[in-house]
Design a protein around this motif. Structure first.
Motif, PDB file in Angstrom:
ATOM      1  N   PRO A  26       0.836  -1.206   0.000  1.00  0.00           N
ATOM      2  CA  PRO A  26       0.000   0.000   0.000  1.00  0.00           C
ATOM      3  C   PRO A  26       0.871   1.256   0.000  1.00  0.00           C
ATOM      4  O   PRO A  26       1.887   1.306   0.714  1.00  0.00           O
ATOM      5  N   PRO A  27       0.491   2.271  -0.780  1.00  0.00           N
ATOM      6  CA  PRO A  27       1.367   3.444  -0.945  1.00  0.00           C
ATOM      7  C   PRO A  27       1.464   4.345   0.271  1.00  0.00           C
ATOM      8  O   PRO A  27       2.388   5.152   0.352  1.00  0.00           O
ATOM      9  N   THR A  28       0.510   4.262   1.214  1.00  0.00           N
ATOM     10  CA  THR A  28       0.524   5.166   2.363  1.00  0.00           C
ATOM     11  C   THR A  28       0.847   4.413   3.645  1.00  0.00           C
ATOM     12  O   THR A  28       0.645   3.196   3.744  1.00  0.00           O
ATOM     13  N   GLU A  29       1.340   5.150   4.628  1.00  0.00           N
ATOM     14  CA  GLU A  29       1.644   4.542   5.919  1.00  0.00           C
ATOM     15  C   GLU A  29       0.388   3.960   6.549  1.00  0.00           C
ATOM     16  O   GLU A  29       0.421   2.874   7.145  1.00  0.00           O
ATOM     17  N   GLU A  30      -0.719   4.684   6.440  1.00  0.00           N
ATOM     18  CA  GLU A  30      -1.977   4.198   7.002  1.00  0.00           C
ATOM     19  C   GLU A  30      -2.398   2.898   6.337  1.00  0.00           C
ATOM     20  O   GLU A  30      -2.878   1.965   7.005  1.00  0.00           O
ATOM     21  N   GLY A  31      -2.229   2.813   5.026  1.00  0.00           N
ATOM     22  CA  GLY A  31      -2.586   1.591   4.312  1.00  0.00           C
ATOM     23  C   GLY A  31      -1.728   0.415   4.718  1.00  0.00           C
ATOM     24  O   GLY A  31      -2.225  -0.697   4.929  1.00  0.00           O
ATOM     25  N   ARG A  32      -0.426   0.644   4.862  1.00  0.00           N
ATOM     26  CA  ARG A  32       0.468  -0.448   5.258  1.00  0.00           C
ATOM     27  C   ARG A  32       0.174  -0.905   6.681  1.00  0.00           C
ATOM     28  O   ARG A  32       0.256  -2.094   6.994  1.00  0.00           O
ATOM     29  N   ALA A  33      -0.187   0.059   7.541  1.00  0.00           N
ATOM     30  CA  ALA A  33      -0.493  -0.292   8.929  1.00  0.00           C
ATOM     31  C   ALA A  33      -1.740  -1.164   9.035  1.00  0.00           C
ATOM     32  O   ALA A  33      -1.910  -1.908  10.004  1.00  0.00           O
ATOM     33  N   ALA A  34      -2.629  -1.070   8.039  1.00  0.00           N
ATOM     34  CA  ALA A  34      -3.875  -1.840   8.071  1.00  0.00           C
ATOM     35  C   ALA A  34      -3.677  -3.290   7.644  1.00  0.00           C
ATOM     36  O   ALA A  34      -4.563  -4.120   7.854  1.00  0.00           O
ATOM     37  N   VAL A  35      -2.528  -3.597   7.054  1.00  0.00           N
ATOM     38  CA  VAL A  35      -2.278  -4.940   6.537  1.00  0.00           C
ATOM     39  C   VAL A  35      -1.790  -5.844   7.659  1.00  0.00           C
ATOM     40  O   VAL A  35      -0.853  -5.504   8.395  1.00  0.00           O
ATOM     41  N   GLU A  36      -2.432  -6.982   7.818  1.00  0.00           N
ATOM     42  CA  GLU A  36      -1.930  -8.003   8.731  1.00  0.00           C
ATOM     43  C   GLU A  36      -0.800  -8.715   8.002  1.00  0.00           C
ATOM     44  O   GLU A  36      -1.023  -9.590   7.161  1.00  0.00           O
ATOM     45  N   GLN A  37       0.419  -8.329   8.320  1.00  0.00           N
ATOM     46  CA  GLN A  37       1.565  -8.700   7.497  1.00  0.00           C
ATOM     47  C   GLN A  37       1.893 -10.187   7.588  1.00  0.00           C
ATOM     48  O   GLN A  37       2.042 -10.734   8.680  1.00  0.00           O
ATOM     49  N   SER A  38       2.019 -10.781   6.421  1.00  0.00           N
ATOM     50  CA  SER A  38       2.557 -12.133   6.328  1.00  0.00           C
ATOM     51  C   SER A  38       4.074 -12.051   6.409  1.00  0.00           C
ATOM     52  O   SER A  38       4.663 -10.961   6.440  1.00  0.00           O
ATOM     53  N   SER A  39       4.729 -13.186   6.426  1.00  0.00           N
ATOM     54  CA  SER A  39       6.191 -13.186   6.469  1.00  0.00           C
ATOM     55  C   SER A  39       6.781 -12.528   5.222  1.00  0.00           C
ATOM     56  O   SER A  39       7.790 -11.819   5.302  1.00  0.00           O
TER      57      SER A  39
END
Length: 430
Positions: A353-366
């Protein structure tokens, strides 16, 4: 500044007669507010499989919770069928209101006046405040914002930690020069010579057009002209291919015969080569195909160890110039591009995701963790937008790959490679 360019382009768009009419405002008088009870019907189309379709349907259902009176007519196709349909619609000036775009087609469609300039909506219905200017530039054609990236990635060098640990070879670093890379490949080859099957440092890393683009960027040289032609000559191509001639001629790259036998995996994805040069998002594919989470990622080596990097848009959203509901279309683009709930649905499957807010919303896989960490580490070095790709780019990229395989088999020389590549480009680009 990019935003000043977008505003300046509005008069040009009106003069070209590319603006579409709407009861809630034309693009050069774009609405800044879109009441949630506004009634509209718009069409939206994308490419992908059934899984992506399910995700988009979930996202569009969320959109309708916020805008219950905006009906979104949904459609998707497989990749090949998608462009066949879009080209037919483009010929009749009848594109869907909102459509997913690929960077390789963006310039072609924009040059034909098929897209709305979304710059008119920035700061109003479209929030781009969290986007890097370089990333927005990659969606800007003729100083008009015609594509909003849903995700991005960057060129990288991945390495298989399991293999290197087994061989006792240290991991590569992010400050390697091209000479360092050559020495590293030979070091891995020596360590893996008695392994069954033999382990190689890498396949020939001049084998893809994106690698050539990366090399051009390191030298401050353009790749394609504003008119969509090649900004390089045959000599540039042969110099690039010949830069690894010693390794190629000595048989120090992963064997082409073995790579063809493992197709579509190749050496790295088949677990028999230590290094892979590709866009960062493909780390998920690497983990899946190799069957390990132990993949590292650093910047690809350069001549002097310094880097010129670009954020590469993986998917973009565009609005058709023929849209009768441009405001509703712009609101949908904003929702799909920015909603944290949408990012949570897709994860990094469309790129980071291009924004910090978008990346923070992702439940990150490995794989997301490796990708996002890499992108964060190079953020200060991303100083350029990814080069605008001409129409026919996909065919040119495929031609490069075909010719490179012939080169590896010894069927053609680097000079013949360049001749045939330019013949293809002359046909496709004019």
């Amino acid at each position: 500044m990019r935003k000043m360019k977008a505003v300046a382009a509005l008069g040009a768009a009106a003069a070209l007669g590319l603006t579409a009419c709407s009861g809630s405002g034309t693009p050069h008088e774009a609405a800044t507010v879109f009441p949630s009870d506004t009634k509209a019907e718009i069409t939206f189309t994308w490419w992908g499989n059934d899984e992506r379709a399910e995700w988009f349907n979930q996202a569009l259902d969320l959109f309708n919770e916020e805008y219950p009176n905006v009906e979104v007519v949904r459609n998707f196709n497989a990749w090949g069928d998608y462009w066949t349909s879009r080209n037919t619609e483009a010929a009749g000036q009848a594109l869907p209101d909102v459509l997913m775009m690929d960077a390789g087609y963006l310039g072609e469609y924009a040059d034909k006046g098929l897209f709305l300039d979304l710059g008119a909506y920035e700061g109003g219905l479209l929030d781009t405040s969290g986007y890097a200017d370089t990333l927005l530039e990659s969606g800007t054609v003729n100083e008009q914002l015609v594509g909003v990236p849903m995700g991005y990635n960057a060129w990288s060098m991945m390495y298989n930690k399991d293999l290197l640990d087994e061989l006792g070879v240290p991991y590569p670093t992010d400050d390697m020069t091209l000479d360092d890379l050559e020495a590293y490949v030979l070091q891995v080859n020596a360590a893996g010579a008695t392994h069954d099957p033999k382990i190689y440092g890498a396949a020939d890393y001049t084998g893809g057009l994106p690698g050539f683009i990366y090399d051009r960027m390191q030298h401050g040289e353009p790749v394609f002209t504003d008119e969509g032609g090649a900004a390089f000559d045959k000599g540039d191509v042969t110099d690039y291919l010949d830069s690894v001639a010693d390794l190629r001629d000595a048989g120090d790259f992963y064997p082409v015969e073995r790579s063809v036998a493992l197709d579509p995996l190749g050496g790295f994805l088949g677990g028999e080569a230590a290094l892979w040069f590709n866009f960062s998002t493909t780390v998920a594919q690497a983990m899946s195909d190799i069957g390990t989470e132990n993949i590292g990622m650093v910047q690809a080596p350069t001549e002097n160890g310094q880097h010129v990097l670009a954020d590469h848009p993986s998917m973009l959203l565009s609005v058709a110039a023929n849209s009768d509901e441009p405001d509703a279309a712009a609101v949908l683009v904003d929702f799909l591009a920015n909603s944290p709930e949408v990012k949570a649905i897709f994860g990094a499957s469309l790129g980071a995701p291009p924004t910090e807010e978008g990346r923070a919303a992702v439940e990150q896989s490995s794989s997301d963790l490796i990708d996002f960490t890499y992108l964060d580490s190079i953020a200060d070095e991303i100083t350029e937008p990814y080069p605008l790709l001409p129409s026919g780019y996909g065919s040119i990229e495929a031609k490069w790959g075909d010719l490179h395989e012939q080169l590896l088999y010894g069927d053609i020389t680097t000079e013949q490679f360049a001749d045939e590549l330019f013949s293809e480009m002359d046909m496709l680009l004019g």
